[in-house]
Design a protein around this motif. Structure first.
Motif, PDB file in Angstrom:
ATOM      1  N   LYS A 306      -1.794   3.880   5.532  1.00  0.00           N
ATOM      2  CA  LYS A 306      -1.412   4.878   4.292  1.00  0.00           C
ATOM      3  C   LYS A 306       0.154   4.524   3.745  1.00  0.00           C
ATOM      4  CE  LYS A 306      -4.233   8.478   6.128  1.00  0.00           C
ATOM      5  NZ  LYS A 306      -4.283   9.666   7.110  1.00  0.00           N
ATOM      6  N   GLU A 307       0.949   4.070   4.729  1.00  0.00           N
ATOM      7  CA  GLU A 307       2.496   3.787   4.212  1.00  0.00           C
ATOM      8  C   GLU A 307       2.137   2.372   3.525  1.00  0.00           C
ATOM      9  OE1 GLU A 307       4.938   5.746   4.461  1.00  0.00           O
ATOM     10  OE2 GLU A 307       3.359   7.176   5.420  1.00  0.00           O
ATOM     11  N   PHE A 308       1.573   1.566   3.859  1.00  0.00           N
ATOM     12  CA  PHE A 308       1.375   0.304   3.031  1.00  0.00           C
ATOM     13  C   PHE A 308       0.867   0.558   1.600  1.00  0.00           C
ATOM     14  CE2 PHE A 308       0.488  -2.243   7.338  1.00  0.00           C
ATOM     15  CZ  PHE A 308       2.064  -1.993   7.798  1.00  0.00           C
ATOM     16  N   GLN A 309      -0.242   1.533   1.808  1.00  0.00           N
ATOM     17  CA  GLN A 309      -0.950   1.602   0.455  1.00  0.00           C
ATOM     18  C   GLN A 309      -0.058   2.180  -0.672  1.00  0.00           C
ATOM     19  OE1 GLN A 309      -4.005   0.293   0.059  1.00  0.00           O
ATOM     20  NE2 GLN A 309      -3.539   0.691  -2.069  1.00  0.00           N
ATOM     21  N   LYS A 310       0.850   3.195  -0.246  1.00  0.00           N
ATOM     22  CA  LYS A 310       1.799   3.594  -1.344  1.00  0.00           C
ATOM     23  C   LYS A 310       2.345   2.388  -2.120  1.00  0.00           C
ATOM     24  CE  LYS A 310       2.864   7.761   1.482  1.00  0.00           C
ATOM     25  NZ  LYS A 310       3.762   8.627   2.548  1.00  0.00           N
ATOM     26  N   ILE A 311       2.894   1.525  -1.132  1.00  0.00           N
ATOM     27  CA  ILE A 311       3.539   0.519  -1.656  1.00  0.00           C
ATOM     28  C   ILE A 311       2.525  -0.419  -2.818  1.00  0.00           C
ATOM     29  CG2 ILE A 311       4.769  -1.727  -1.178  1.00  0.00           C
ATOM     30  CD1 ILE A 311       5.925  -0.078   0.978  1.00  0.00           C
ATOM     31  N   TYR A 312       1.672  -0.476  -2.129  1.00  0.00           N
ATOM     32  CA  TYR A 312       0.713  -1.465  -2.973  1.00  0.00           C
ATOM     33  C   TYR A 312       0.115  -0.724  -4.286  1.00  0.00           C
ATOM     34  CZ  TYR A 312       0.002  -4.218   1.293  1.00  0.00           C
ATOM     35  OH  TYR A 312       0.238  -5.195   2.302  1.00  0.00           O
ATOM     36  N   ASN A 313       0.116   0.759  -4.297  1.00  0.00           N
ATOM     37  CA  ASN A 313      -0.195   1.340  -5.407  1.00  0.00           C
ATOM     38  C   ASN A 313       1.035   1.329  -6.462  1.00  0.00           C
ATOM     39  OD1 ASN A 313      -2.518   2.222  -4.395  1.00  0.00           O
ATOM     40  ND2 ASN A 313      -1.805   4.403  -3.704  1.00  0.00           N
ATOM     41  N   CYS A 314       2.118   1.444  -5.965  1.00  0.00           N
ATOM     42  CA  CYS A 314       3.196   1.216  -6.712  1.00  0.00           C
ATOM     43  C   CYS A 314       3.245  -0.031  -7.694  1.00  0.00           C
ATOM     44  CB  CYS A 314       4.551   1.404  -6.135  1.00  0.00           C
ATOM     45  SG  CYS A 314       5.108   2.886  -5.746  1.00  0.00           S
ATOM     46  N   LEU A 315       2.984  -1.132  -6.785  1.00  0.00           N
ATOM     47  CA  LEU A 315       3.255  -2.597  -7.286  1.00  0.00           C
ATOM     48  C   LEU A 315       1.954  -3.108  -7.931  1.00  0.00           C
ATOM     49  CD1 LEU A 315       5.437  -4.010  -4.572  1.00  0.00           C
ATOM     50  CD2 LEU A 315       6.013  -3.519  -6.779  1.00  0.00           C
ATOM     51  N   ASP A 316       0.951  -2.101  -7.905  1.00  0.00           N
ATOM     52  CA  ASP A 316      -0.424  -2.345  -8.520  1.00  0.00           C
ATOM     53  C   ASP A 316      -1.025  -3.862  -7.692  1.00  0.00           C
ATOM     54  OD1 ASP A 316      -2.786  -2.424  -9.836  1.00  0.00           O
ATOM     55  OD2 ASP A 316      -2.129  -3.366 -11.696  1.00  0.00           O
ATOM     56  N   ILE A 317      -1.156  -3.975  -6.375  1.00  0.00           N
ATOM     57  CA  ILE A 317      -1.647  -4.911  -5.562  1.00  0.00           C
ATOM     58  C   ILE A 317      -3.155  -4.678  -4.862  1.00  0.00           C
ATOM     59  CG2 ILE A 317      -0.979  -6.487  -3.451  1.00  0.00           C
ATOM     60  CD1 ILE A 317       1.100  -6.348  -5.470  1.00  0.00           C
ATOM     61  N   THR A 318      -3.860  -5.672  -4.991  1.00  0.00           N
ATOM     62  CA  THR A 318      -5.197  -5.463  -4.541  1.00  0.00           C
ATOM     63  C   THR A 318      -5.446  -6.592  -3.350  1.00  0.00           C
ATOM     64  OG1 THR A 318      -5.879  -4.815  -6.760  1.00  0.00           O
ATOM     65  CG2 THR A 318      -7.772  -5.409  -5.205  1.00  0.00           C
ATOM     66  N   LEU A 319      -5.899  -6.006  -2.229  1.00  0.00           N
ATOM     67  CA  LEU A 319      -6.147  -6.763  -0.976  1.00  0.00           C
ATOM     68  C   LEU A 319      -7.092  -6.131  -0.217  1.00  0.00           C
ATOM     69  CD1 LEU A 319      -2.361  -6.694   0.191  1.00  0.00           C
ATOM     70  CD2 LEU A 319      -3.579  -8.794   0.207  1.00  0.00           C
ATOM     71  N   ILE A 320      -7.805  -7.157   0.498  1.00  0.00           N
ATOM     72  CA  ILE A 320      -8.720  -6.869   1.569  1.00  0.00           C
ATOM     73  C   ILE A 320      -8.172  -7.117   3.091  1.00  0.00           C
ATOM     74  CG2 ILE A 320     -10.901  -7.862   2.677  1.00  0.00           C
ATOM     75  CD1 ILE A 320     -11.977  -8.708  -0.184  1.00  0.00           C
ATOM     76  N   GLU A 321      -8.124  -5.882   3.717  1.00  0.00           N
ATOM     77  CA  GLU A 321      -7.529  -6.158   5.082  1.00  0.00           C
ATOM     78  C   GLU A 321      -8.335  -6.900   5.908  1.00  0.00           C
ATOM     79  OE1 GLU A 321      -6.956  -3.102   8.583  1.00  0.00           O
ATOM     80  OE2 GLU A 321      -6.411  -2.209   6.779  1.00  0.00           O
ATOM     81  N   ARG A 322      -7.947  -7.892   6.553  1.00  0.00           N
ATOM     82  CA  ARG A 322      -8.705  -8.880   7.523  1.00  0.00           C
ATOM     83  C   ARG A 322      -7.486  -9.132   8.479  1.00  0.00           C
ATOM     84  NH1 ARG A 322     -12.900 -12.950   5.333  1.00  0.00           N
ATOM     85  NH2 ARG A 322     -13.848 -11.022   4.684  1.00  0.00           N
ATOM     86  N   GLY A 323      -7.017  -8.295   9.517  1.00  0.00           N
ATOM     87  CA  GLY A 323      -5.922  -8.555  10.358  1.00  0.00           C
ATOM     88  C   GLY A 323      -6.325  -9.462  11.546  1.00  0.00           C
TER      89      GLY A 323
END
Length: 650
Positions: A306-323
Motif C-alpha cells: 500500500k505504501e509503495f503504491q502511493k508512490i507509484y500512483n504519484c509518479l504514474d508507474i506501472t509494474l507487475i509484482e514478481r518478488g
C-alpha cells in the motif's frame, strides 16, 4: 518463370521493409495439387504481405540517418565490392555550411585499403568514388566533398516537407524496428517492510521510461518489480508481530509505521537472545509454508504494498509484482542443474559456482541448506529467459551491483540458458543521488531521505513557484493550478534524473530543477504550453489544423524554418540510438534542442501577423502554424516516453 522471378523480387522487398523472411511464414499449400495454382496462391499471399508492410512503413516516421546509411552503404558496396564490412559513418552536420548530414567513411576505408591491400589512396579520391556511385533516391538533393574527404549531404526540401506532412497527418508513428520482440525490464524493486527512499527513485524513473520507449517502438514489454519479499528478515518481523499483535490471525493489525516496526524488531533481534532464536524458528516455519506464518508474511507484505503504491500512483508507474518469493520453489532445481553439469564445488559446507573471468564465486546454497540472493537471481534469470522467452532482458539496478549481475549473467551463459549473440541481457546501471554538498543525499539528521517526503516537498515547492509568478491570481482556475502543480513537481523530479547520464552520480537540487531557464522540465513544460497556445490565440482549432495538414505544402524557405523542420525529423534516430545504448539523457538533450530551435524560428518567422495599432489578426501563415503543431506533437510524445504530463495552460 516470370511468376517465380516476381516471388523473388517480392520476397526481397519484404525482407528490406521488415527484416524478416516472408517465405518462412507462407500459408499452407496442402490441398493445392496443381503447381501453377500453388505458385499463384503464394504470389497473392506475398503481394498482400508486401502491401501490408508498405502501408505500415508509409505511416512510420523515416529514420533519415538510417536511410542515408542504406544509400551510402549501397554506394560503398558499388565502389568497393571487395571490401568486407567497410566503415559506415553518417552523422548530422554541426554547421549549416557543411550541409545537413555528413558521410565520414572515406578516412576509414583509406586505412583498410592500406592495411589489407597495401593500396595508398587519398580519402578525397575515395569520397569522390563513393559519391559517383550513390544510387537514385528520394532524399538527397546534392553532395559535396569537403576537406580531406568528408561527404556533405544536402537534403531535398520536398522530401523534408513531405515527411513533416506525414507526421501531421499520421501522428508520431514509431520507426520500423522489424520483428516484434519480447522485452523484460526489472526495475524499482524495493524491500518489503522498508520504506522506499531516494535510492529507489532512479531505478523507478529510469525503468518506467525505458518501458515506455520499448512499448512505443512496438515491443512486447513485461515490467517486473523484483520485490525483496523473502528471506531471514521475515523471521524477526513475524516474531515481533506475534508479540505485539497476538490476535493478528483474526484482527488485522494496525501497523501504521512499518519502518518503525522494522527497527523495533531489528533492535530486539540484535539484543534479545531468546527473541533471536524464535526469529530463526519463524523463518523455518515460513519456508515450510505453515499457514499461520504465511498469513503473517502476507499481512506484512500488504502493508508495504500500500505504501509503495502511493508512490507509484504519484509518479504514474506501472509494474507487475514478481518478488523473490515467486522464485523460491525453483531454487532447488537451479542447484541441481548446476550440480548435474559439474559446476558446483563444496567450500566449508557451502555450494559455490566459479564463473570464468570472475574471481568471486556465486554461493547457491549456504551451509545450513538455505538459499541466497545468488540463487534467487539465477532462478529469476532462467525463468525470464526460458519461460518468458525474453529476447531482451534489462536490469535497471545501481552500479554497485554491477559485478554481481555480470557474474550471474555469465553463469547463465555458461550453463547454456542463452546465447548473447541471440539474446540481449543488459545491466542498465546508474550512479547515486547526491545532496548539494556532493555527498550521499541524506536528511539533516543523517537519515536516508524517504521518497514520499521528497515528493511532498516537490509539490510544495512547485506551488510556491507558481504563486511567485502569480499564476493563482489571474491566469489559472483552481483545477488548472492543481494540474500545473503536479505536472511541474513530478515532471521536474523525473526530468532532473533522466537528463543526466544515468552512469554518473547526480546532484539533487529543487532550486535547479524548478528553474524555468535552461535544460529543465519547467522550461520545456512552459515552452510546450506556449507553442500549443499560438494556434489557440489565432482562433485555429484542431479540425482546421488537420485540414491544413492535408492541403498545405510546408514551405521551408526561411533558414529557421529549414532548421526546425530537420530538427523535428531527427526524432526517430534519437529513439533508435536510445534503444541501442539505453541512455535516456539523449532524449532530454534533443527535446531541449528542439525547444530552443523552435524559439529561434518563432523569433524570426511570423506565424500570426497582427495590426500594430489595433492588435487585430491580419494574416495567419498556416504552414508555420503547422510547424508549431509538428514541434508540439514531437514534444508531447517525448514527454510521454519520459513519463511527464504536460498541461494545456500554465
Amino acid at each position: 518463370a516470370l511468376q517465380e522471378n516476381e516471388i523473388k523480387l517480392l520476397t526481397a522487398e519484404i525482407e528490406r521493409l521488415k527484416n524478416f523472411g516472408c517465405l518462412g511464414v507462407s500459408p499452407s499449400l496442402e490441398g493445392l495439387r496443381d503447381e501453377n495454382a500453388k505458385l499463384k496462391y503464394r504470389l497473392n499471399f506475398l503481394r498482400k504481405s508486401l502491401q501490408e508492410e508498405r502501408s505500415k512503413t508509409a505511416k512510420s516516421m523515416i529514420n533519415i540517418n538510417s536511410r542515408l546509411q542504406e544509400i551510402f552503404g549501397a554506394a560503398i558496396q558499388a565502389a568497393y565490392p571487395d571490401l568486407e564490412n567497410p566503415p559506415l559513418v553518417v552523422t548530422p552536420s554541426q554547421q549549416p555550411k557543411f550541409g545537413d548530414y555528413q558521410c565520414n567513411s572515406a578516412m576509414g576505408i583509406t586505412q583498410i585499403l592500406l592495411k589489407t591491400k597495401e593500396q595508398k589512396v587519398s580519402p578525397r579520391e575515395i569520397a569522390e568514388k563513393i559519391s559517383k556511385n550513390i544510387p537514385a533516391n528520394e532524399c538527397i538533393e546534392k553532395v559535396e566533398i569537403a576537406g580531406p574527404g568528408f561527404i556533405n549531404v544536402h537534403l531535398r526540401k520536398d522530401f523534408v516537407s513531405k515527411q513533416l506532412s506525414s507526421l501531421l497527418i499520421n501522428g508520431v508513428q514509431p520507426p520500423a524496428v522489424g520483428k516484434r520482440k519480447k522485452v523484460v525490464v526489472d526495475f524499482s524493486s524495493p524491500n518489503i517492510a522498508k520504506e522506499m527512499h531516494v535510492g529507489h527513485l532512479r531505478s523507478t524513473i529510469i525503468g518506467e521510461s525505458m518501458c515506455r520507449l520499448f512499448e512505443f517502438a512496438g515491443y512486447d514489454v513485461l515490467r517486473l518489480n523484483h520485490l525483496g519479499d523473502w528471506g531471514t528478515q521475515f523471521g524477526m518481523l513475524i516474531a515481533h508481530l506475534q508479540d505485539k499483535f497476538p490476535d493478528y490471525l483474526t484482527v488485522s493489525p494496525p501497523i501504521g509505521d512499518l519502518q518503525a516496526f522494522y527497527k523495533e524488531s531489528k533492535r530486539r533481534f540484535d539484543t534479545e537472545e531468546e527473541f533471536k532464536k524464535r526469529a530463526y524458528q519463524c523463518v523455518v516455519l515460513l519456508q515450510s509454508k505453515n499457514p499461520d506464518f504465511i498469513k503473517a508474511w502476507e499481512l506484512i507484505c500488504d502493508v508495504s504494498r500500500k505504501e509503495f503504491q502511493k508512490i507509484y500512483n504519484c509518479l504514474d508507474i506501472t509494474l507487475i509484482e514478481r518478488g523473490e518469493s515467486f522464485y523460491h520453489e525453483m531454487m532447488k532445481d537451479i542447484v541441481k542443474e548446476f550440480e548435474d553439469k559439474g559446476f558446483v564445488q563444496v567450500d566449508d559446507g557451502r555450494k559455490i559456482v566459479f564463473v570464468t573471468g570472475f574471481p568471486v564465486p556465486l554461493t547457491i546454497m549456504k551451509s545450513d541448506g538455505g538459499y541466497t540472493y545468488d540463487t534467487s537471481d539465477l532462478a529469476a534469470l532462467k525463468h525470464r529467459l526460458c519461460e518468458e522467452k525474453a529476447d531482451i532482458l534489462i536490469y535497471v539496478v545501481d552500479s554497485g551491483q554491477s559485478v554481481h549481475l555480470q557474474t550471474v549473467f555469465a553463469a547463465g551463459q555458461m550453463i547454456g540458458w542463452y546465447d548473447p549473440k541471440v539474446t540481449r541481457v543488459a545491466h542498465a546501471a546508474f550512479g547515486v543521488v547526491l545532496g548539494e554538498d556532493k555527498k550521499k543525499f541524506k536528511t539533516r539528521s543523517g537519515d536516508t531521505v524517504r521518497l514520499i517526503d521528497l515528493l511532498e516537498e516537490g509539490l510544495k515547492r512547485a506551488m510556491d513557484k507558481l504563486k511567485d509568478k502569480e499564476r493563482d491570481k489571474v491566469v489559472l482556475t483552481e483545477e488548472e493550478l492543481k494540474a500545473a502543480q503536479t505536472s511541474v513537481a513530478f515532471g521536474c523530479i523525473k526530468y532532473a534524473d533522466l537528463s543526466h547520464n544515468r552512469l554518473n552520480d547526480y546532484v539533487f537540487s529543487f532550486d535547479k530543477m524548478l528553474d524555468d531557464r535552461g535544460n529543465t522540465a519547467a522550461y520545456l513544460l512552459y515552452a510546450f504550453t506556449r507553442i500549443r497556445a499560438i494556434a489557440r490565440l489565432a482562433n485555429i482549432d484542431e479540425q482546421m489544423l488537420r485540414k491544413a495538414a492535408r492541403e498545405e505544402v510546408l514551405m521551408l524557405d526561411h533558414e529557421k524554418e529549414w532548421k526546425l523542420g530537420k530538427c523535428i525529423l531527427r526524432f526517430p534516430e534519437i529513439l533508435q540510438k536510445i534503444l541501442e545504448d539505453l541512455l535516456l539523457h539523449t532524449l532530454c538533450d534533443y527535446l531541449y534542442e528542439l525547444a530552443t530551435t523552435f524559439t529561434e524560428f518563432y523569433d524570426n518567422c511570423y506565424c500570426v501577423e497582427k495590426d500594430r495599432q489595433s492588435g487585430q489578426i491580419v494574416k495567419v501563415n498556416m504552414w508555420r502554424l503547422l510547424l508549431c503543431e509538428a514541434t508540439a506533437t514531437i514534444m508531447a510524445k517525448g514527454f510521454d516516453i519520459l513519463g511527464i504530463k504536460p498541461v494545456q495552460r500554465m
